[in-house]
Structures are given as structure tokens and as C-alpha cells.
Design an enzyme around this catalytic site. Sequence first.
Site, PDB file in Angstrom:
ATOM      1  N   ASP A  29     105.264  25.164  10.019  1.00  0.00           N
ATOM      2  CA  ASP A  29     106.087  24.833  10.485  1.00  0.00           C
ATOM      3  C   ASP A  29     106.467  23.779  10.091  1.00  0.00           C
ATOM      4  OD1 ASP A  29     106.787  25.298  14.258  1.00  0.00           O
ATOM      5  OD2 ASP A  29     106.910  24.080  13.917  1.00  0.00           O
ATOM      6  N   ASN A  35     105.893  32.981  21.798  1.00  0.00           N
ATOM      7  CA  ASN A  35     107.087  32.011  23.681  1.00  0.00           C
ATOM      8  C   ASN A  35     108.322  33.164  23.323  1.00  0.00           C
ATOM      9  OD1 ASN A  35     105.096  29.957  23.540  1.00  0.00           O
ATOM     10  ND2 ASN A  35     106.626  28.603  21.753  1.00  0.00           N
ATOM     11  N   HIS A  91     108.535  35.191  16.668  1.00  0.00           N
ATOM     12  CA  HIS A  91     107.942  33.856  15.753  1.00  0.00           C
ATOM     13  C   HIS A  91     106.164  33.945  16.451  1.00  0.00           C
ATOM     14  CE1 HIS A  91     110.134  31.010  17.974  1.00  0.00           C
ATOM     15  NE2 HIS A  91     108.605  30.523  17.726  1.00  0.00           N
TER      16      HIS A  91
HETATM   17  P1  5GP Z   1     109.141  28.176  19.989  1.00  0.00           P
HETATM   18  O1  5GP Z   1     109.511  26.957  20.417  1.00  0.00           O
HETATM   19  O2  5GP Z   1     110.363  29.050  19.844  1.00  0.00           O
HETATM   20  O3  5GP Z   1     108.278  29.133  20.004  1.00  0.00           O
HETATM   21  O4  5GP Z   1     109.075  27.529  18.539  1.00  0.00           O
HETATM   22  C1  5GP Z   1     109.378  27.461  17.784  1.00  0.00           C
HETATM   23  C2  5GP Z   1     109.028  26.721  16.385  1.00  0.00           C
HETATM   24  O5  5GP Z   1     110.300  26.436  15.027  1.00  0.00           O
HETATM   25  C3  5GP Z   1     109.287  24.798  16.619  1.00  0.00           C
HETATM   26  O6  5GP Z   1     107.302  25.037  16.359  1.00  0.00           O
HETATM   27  C4  5GP Z   1     109.790  24.016  15.515  1.00  0.00           C
HETATM   28  O7  5GP Z   1     108.707  23.368  14.885  1.00  0.00           O
HETATM   29  C5  5GP Z   1     109.405  25.434  14.347  1.00  0.00           C
HETATM   30  N1  5GP Z   1     110.892  25.274  13.651  1.00  0.00           N
HETATM   31  C6  5GP Z   1     112.306  24.741  13.760  1.00  0.00           C
HETATM   32  N2  5GP Z   1     113.161  24.559  13.013  1.00  0.00           N
HETATM   33  C7  5GP Z   1     112.532  25.010  11.900  1.00  0.00           C
HETATM   34  C8  5GP Z   1     112.803  24.985   9.901  1.00  0.00           C
HETATM   35  O8  5GP Z   1     114.306  24.954  10.037  1.00  0.00           O
HETATM   36  N3  5GP Z   1     111.483  25.068   9.816  1.00  0.00           N
HETATM   37  C9  5GP Z   1     110.728  25.625   9.846  1.00  0.00           C
HETATM   38  N4  5GP Z   1     109.250  25.541   9.250  1.00  0.00           N
HETATM   39  N5  5GP Z   1     110.296  25.424  11.571  1.00  0.00           N
HETATM   40  C10 5GP Z   1     111.393  25.360  12.206  1.00  0.00           C
END
Ligand code: 5GP
Length: 123
Positions: free
Chosen positions: A33, A91, A104
Site C-alpha cells: 500500500d 472495504n 482489494h
Molecule cells: P480502500 O479505502 O479502497 O479500502 O483502500 C484503498 C487503498 O489504496 C488505500 O489504503 C490507499 O493507500 C491505497 N492506494 C491508493 N492509491 C494507491 C496507489 O497508487 N498505489 C498503491 N500502492 N496504493 C494506493
Amino acid sequence: MSYDPNNVFARILRGEIPCRKVHETKHSLAFHDINPLAPTHVLVIPKGTYVHLDDFTAKASEEELADFIRAVGDTARLLGVQADGYRILANNGANAHQEVPHLHVHIFGGRPLGSMLKREPAR
Ligand code: 5GP
């Protein structure tokens, strides 16, 4: 919610933006992440265009389903978090505050993670 082919994880899968890869299989990819919330914070995604777990479990093949859940467990072992324990979290949709609309699973580890959710105040 329909699948947005320009979401950030779709772009990672196409190689348009970089990621720190941990593990890759025929149908799944695991990478760190970008904004870690624990010493170990890795995301595992299917390569198919699935918005969230509801979409995935309704449409994915048995091969994709098996590949994905095995990739989650294998990734945790590759990271070495299985010995002390780890948390997986996905989520799904608005109430869960899903930010990236490509399925994810988060893998968190490397420290005690506390209780699962905050309790709502008693009414
Ligand atoms: P969600 O809130 O959708 O469950 O989590 C999305 C996750 O994606 C977050 O923890 C955020 O830090 C991660 N994330 C967002 N953009 C990027 C990116 O460009 N690269 C990586 N490796 N993680 C990302």
C-alpha cells in the site's frame, strides 16, 4: 457501481503506474500500500475487472476465486506475518468507505492491531 477502467489499480495492472510487487499469480497481484497503516500493509487484487467482493463472487470463475484466496494466504506467508498473526480486510461499497473501485484485500501485520471495529456509543 460499474467498473471504471481508469481506477488506480487498473492502471497498476496495465503497468501505467508503478507498484512495489510482493506476489503475482495468473489471476492476482499483491503489492505494498502506498500509504501504510501498519508496519506491513499489502493489497491483494484480482487481475479481472471486479469492483468489490459482491461483484467478484457473483461473476468470477472458480479458478479466479481459488487463485485469489490462495494468493492472499500465500502473500501473508511471503511477508512472514503468519507467525504473529495478521488481519485481512476488504472495504466494499459506500458504507465501508471503499476508495478504489477495484476489489482489494488489505493485509495488515507487524504489530498488535487492536480490536476490529470501534463500538458505537450506547444509546
Ligand atoms: P480502500 O479505502 O479502497 O479500502 O483502500 C484503498 C487503498 O489504496 C488505500 O489504503 C490507499 O493507500 C491505497 N492506494 C491508493 N492509491 C494507491 C496507489 O497508487 N498505489 C498503491 N500502492 N496504493 C494506493
